[in-house]
Design a protein around this motif. Structure first.
Motif, PDB file in Angstrom:
ATOM      1  N   LEU A 101       0.834  -1.209   0.000  1.00  0.00           N
ATOM      2  CA  LEU A 101       0.000   0.000   0.000  1.00  0.00           C
ATOM      3  C   LEU A 101       0.868   1.258   0.000  1.00  0.00           C
ATOM      4  O   LEU A 101       1.913   1.304   0.636  1.00  0.00           O
ATOM      5  N   GLN A 102       0.396   2.267  -0.713  1.00  0.00           N
ATOM      6  CA  GLN A 102       1.011   3.597  -0.659  1.00  0.00           C
ATOM      7  C   GLN A 102      -0.095   4.634  -0.542  1.00  0.00           C
ATOM      8  O   GLN A 102      -0.998   4.692  -1.372  1.00  0.00           O
ATOM      9  N   ARG A 103      -0.039   5.449   0.515  1.00  0.00           N
ATOM     10  CA  ARG A 103      -1.036   6.484   0.731  1.00  0.00           C
ATOM     11  C   ARG A 103      -0.403   7.827   0.384  1.00  0.00           C
ATOM     12  O   ARG A 103       0.679   8.156   0.867  1.00  0.00           O
ATOM     13  N   THR A 104      -1.079   8.623  -0.472  1.00  0.00           N
ATOM     14  CA  THR A 104      -0.421   9.781  -1.065  1.00  0.00           C
ATOM     15  C   THR A 104      -1.373  10.957  -1.263  1.00  0.00           C
ATOM     16  O   THR A 104      -2.559  10.750  -1.511  1.00  0.00           O
ATOM     17  N   PRO A 105      -0.863  12.192  -1.165  1.00  0.00           N
ATOM     18  CA  PRO A 105      -1.663  13.358  -1.561  1.00  0.00           C
ATOM     19  C   PRO A 105      -1.414  13.743  -3.013  1.00  0.00           C
ATOM     20  O   PRO A 105      -1.910  14.753  -3.479  1.00  0.00           O
ATOM     21  N   TYR A 106      -0.624  12.924  -3.738  1.00  0.00           N
ATOM     22  CA  TYR A 106      -0.158  13.306  -5.075  1.00  0.00           C
ATOM     23  C   TYR A 106      -0.879  12.604  -6.217  1.00  0.00           C
ATOM     24  O   TYR A 106      -0.298  12.391  -7.278  1.00  0.00           O
ATOM     25  N   ASN A 107      -2.151  12.243  -6.004  1.00  0.00           N
ATOM     26  CA  ASN A 107      -3.011  11.706  -7.058  1.00  0.00           C
ATOM     27  C   ASN A 107      -2.700  10.241  -7.373  1.00  0.00           C
ATOM     28  O   ASN A 107      -1.845   9.924  -8.199  1.00  0.00           O
ATOM     29  N   ALA A 108      -3.435   9.369  -6.745  1.00  0.00           N
ATOM     30  CA  ALA A 108      -3.256   7.931  -6.920  1.00  0.00           C
ATOM     31  C   ALA A 108      -3.450   7.509  -8.371  1.00  0.00           C
ATOM     32  O   ALA A 108      -2.751   6.623  -8.870  1.00  0.00           O
TER      33      ALA A 108
END
Length: 664
Positions: A101-108
């Motif tokens: 998993l990768q959680r991001t504010p940079y547009n999945a």
């Protein structure tokens, strides 16, 4: 009798790129009315005339049967009813697979769709393609309130507690996401890892607070651990205005707001014209952004920042999740976090689940090409070696069904100079210190001077010393050198008259430096505040046969800043008494923090310069250093006192210097 006159013939050659319908249409148009109906029928059958509902089908079904991957988008419910948008990418036919998993504010969506290809690996960046090929289910999720996710976005949302009175934070969102994934991805093995760099690295670290039982591995890469202590915005009390670009891009829109406007090509001119951080904010309307206001409301290391410090929060958690902290030696953004967090949690880790990797990269360099850093080149792609020999074995051992943990050393560090990876028992790898004393005539030596002395310089606020080579382009602008400025040649700065430089004689043997230097400076000033920048510099030989154009190059091994008002503590700023020597010897944690370095092949002299310190690394002669901008609008003089007191080597880290203008 003459034959009847022939009908006119219409001939037309096919043009490049024309299809049969275009040529047939020409003949139909010249064949008379009898063929009109047939031509119309053919064109309708082939979709040439507009359909009654327009040209856009109600639903277009891609012809992707030949693709080697499945990609789907889901909205995952959180405990408060908010849904977070996620993209899942995996190889077709995958079974018993671990989830990464990768959680991001940079547009999945964009992170999971880097190209249009039938190959899943080609849709992902190289580091993610490695996981795809290794049989991982890759999940990218937009954090709360950004891009496709619902809810309110709070930049660097604090964990639940005095600074967050709600019932949700990034830890609970990670928990709820993992819970949904293991229950709904039926082809998974129920084991989850979380990975990410920078802000995403902070998400990987926050998931370690009250972790889900299925979370078996975490890889925070260059994570934001403490914004005030050296990750991103503050360094030694000095505020970094260049960060406004990021907060505008991130916080002015749910997606990406774009670039913050400038009125000069060179940021040196932009910030000098602005006059102060507050004036710059007003001129760009940045006061509309709550996080910018919070930074200005909390210029000192007060309870607001202390309450968010993950290096103090994480050691209070049981150390149960295998964690690989990844740091970059020349990280221009978040150089403090990974090392600080590892040092903190490794003290309360009886099962040794925490590991540290240090590579010779800029921010995020572990994911790219690690064969060079600016003008500095290594013998191989260090990032690729790390991903194949450290990162993937670590995750496979923690997440694959039936696997055993990889036999990783507590610390894996790249030693520049020898260009070799080392396995170490801890960090720093040694408690030994090398004392270096300021000498008369700008010297630096391991023996104390026979008498006290002083060196003076004048700082002119109209001509501040830039933190990187000019022209200084905005962070994300074309031609920006943001990623490499920590390895810039320091010669243009050492030539200035407002820089003090102390240097050793050429080294006659190799010296290894592990950890970060600490400088004990005693200074007086005609002002009441001042910024003190310390640099440790490796000077190449005047003639360097390995790479002739590097002759005399001055490579910054380590550097950072201390704002004078914080000499007695980051939480209690006090003015300097004009003309009175200040900055006496202090505990290490109050020293100017310098970037962490794995053992460095070469030397280690230290020196102050307009607030600077310098050193060397191999048989060569050191020089150079760089101060920082003044905090008053008049010329000031300052002096450094040389006493029988050493500059010490051993400390920890931040990363960016400040910008051109003082914080106001």
């Amino acid at each position: 009798m003459l034959p009847p006159p022939a009908k006119p013939c219409h001939h037309r050659l096919r043009k490049d790129g024309e299809d049969d319908d275009a040529v047939q249409g020409f003949h139909d148009d010249h064949a008379g009315p009898a063929r009109d109906v047939r031509a119309l029928d053919r064109r309708r059958a082939k979709g040439k005339d507009p359909a009654p509902g327009g040209d856009i089908p109600a639903k277009f079904v891609p012809a992707n049967a030949s693709f080697d991957f499945d990609r789907r988008e889901v909205d995952i419910p959180m405990r408060d009813g908010v849904t977070l948008h996620a993209v899942i990418v995996q190889r077709k036919g995958l079974t018993d697979a671990p989830i990464l998993l990768q959680r991001t504010p940079y547009n999945a969506d964009s992170v999971a769709s880097r190209s249009s290809s039938s190959s899943g690996a080609m849709n992902l960046r190289a580091s993610d393609a490695m996981f795809f090929d290794a049989g991982y289910i890759r999940v990218f999720e937009d954090v709360r309130g950004k891009n496709g996710s619902n809810g309110a976005y709070i930049n660097e949302r604090p964990l639940i507690g005095p600074l967050n009175k709600t019932k949700v934070d990034h830890s609970t969102d990670a928990y709820d996401t993992i819970d949904w994934l293991v229950k709904n991805l039926k082809n998974s093995n129920g084991r989850v890892g979380i990975i990410g760099g920078s802000y995403d690295g902070m998400m990987a670290a926050m998931a370690l607070v009250n972790p889900h039982p299925a979370l078996k591995a975490s890889v925070p890469i260059n994570p934001v651990i403490n914004t005030w202590k050296g990750d991103d915005d503050f360094h030694g009390g000095a505020f970094r205005q260049v960060g406004y670009d990021y907060y505008y891009s991130q916080d002015a829109a749910k997606g990406e707001a774009g670039d913050l406007w400038r009125d000069a090509y060179d940021d040196y001119d932009t910030f000098l014209r602005a006059g102060s951080a507050s004036d710059f904010v007003k001129s760009r309307g940045l006061g509309q952004l709550p996080f910018v206001d919070r930074m200005h409301d909390h210029p000192t290391y007060d309870s607001f920042w202390q309450g968010q410090a993950l290096e103090t929060i994480l050691p209070k958690q049981p150390q149960t999740v295998q964690t690989l902290w990844v740091a970059s030696q020349w990280d221009q953004e978040d150089i403090y976090g990974a090392v600080a967090a590892y040092e903190a949690v490794s003290k309360v880790d009886p099962n040794h689940v925490n590991h540290l990797a240090l590579g010779p990269w800029a921010h995020g360099g572990a994911n790219g090409d690690g064969s060079t850093s600016g003008a500095i080149r290594f013998d191989a792609d260090t990032a690729l070696w790390f991903r194949k020999n450290v990162l993937l074995p670590f995750l496979d051992g923690a997440l694959k069904t039936g696997a055993t943990p990889a036999p990783l050393a507590p610390v894996t560090a790249f030693q520049t100079g020898t260009n070799q990876w080392q396995t170490l028992a801890g960090w720093p790898s040694s408690t030994a210190t090398q004392k270096l004393y300021f000498q008369p005539a700008s010297g630096l030596a391991p023996t104390a001077p026979t008498q006290d002395g002083r060196d003076d310089y004048v700082s002119d606020p109209a001509k501040p010393i830039p933190y990187r080579l000019r022209p200084i382009r905005p962070t994300y602008a074309t031609g920006s050198t943001w990623r490499q400025w920590l390895v810039d040649d320091q010669r243009p700065f050492s030539d200035r008259t407002d820089v003090l430089t102390y240097q050793t004689p050429p080294l006659t043997s190799a010296v290894a430096i592990a950890g970060a230097p600490v400088a004990d400076l005693i200074a007086s000033t005609t002002g009441t505040d001042g910024d003190f920048v310390v640099k440790l510099i490796d000077v190449y030989p005047a003639e360097y046969s390995d790479k002739p154009d590097m002759g005399g190059y001055q490579l910054a091994v380590s550097m950072d800043i201390l704002r004078g008002r914080y000499r007695d503590g980051f939480d209690k700023p006090t003015p300097i008494v004009a003309g009175q020597p200040a900055l006496p010897r202090r505990p290490a944690q109050r020293q100017p923090r310098l970037p962490p370095r794995p053992p460095h092949h070469g030397a280690g002299p230290v020196e102050p310069g307009s607030r600077s310190t310098i050193a060397t690394r191999r048989p060569m002669s050191p020089t150079s250093s760089t101060p920082s901008p003044p905090t008053t609008a008049r010329r000031r003089s300052a002096s450094f006192t040389r006493r029988r007191r050493p500059a010490r080597s051993n400390c920890r880290s931040p990363r960016r210097n400040e910008e051109m203008t003082p914080c106001s």
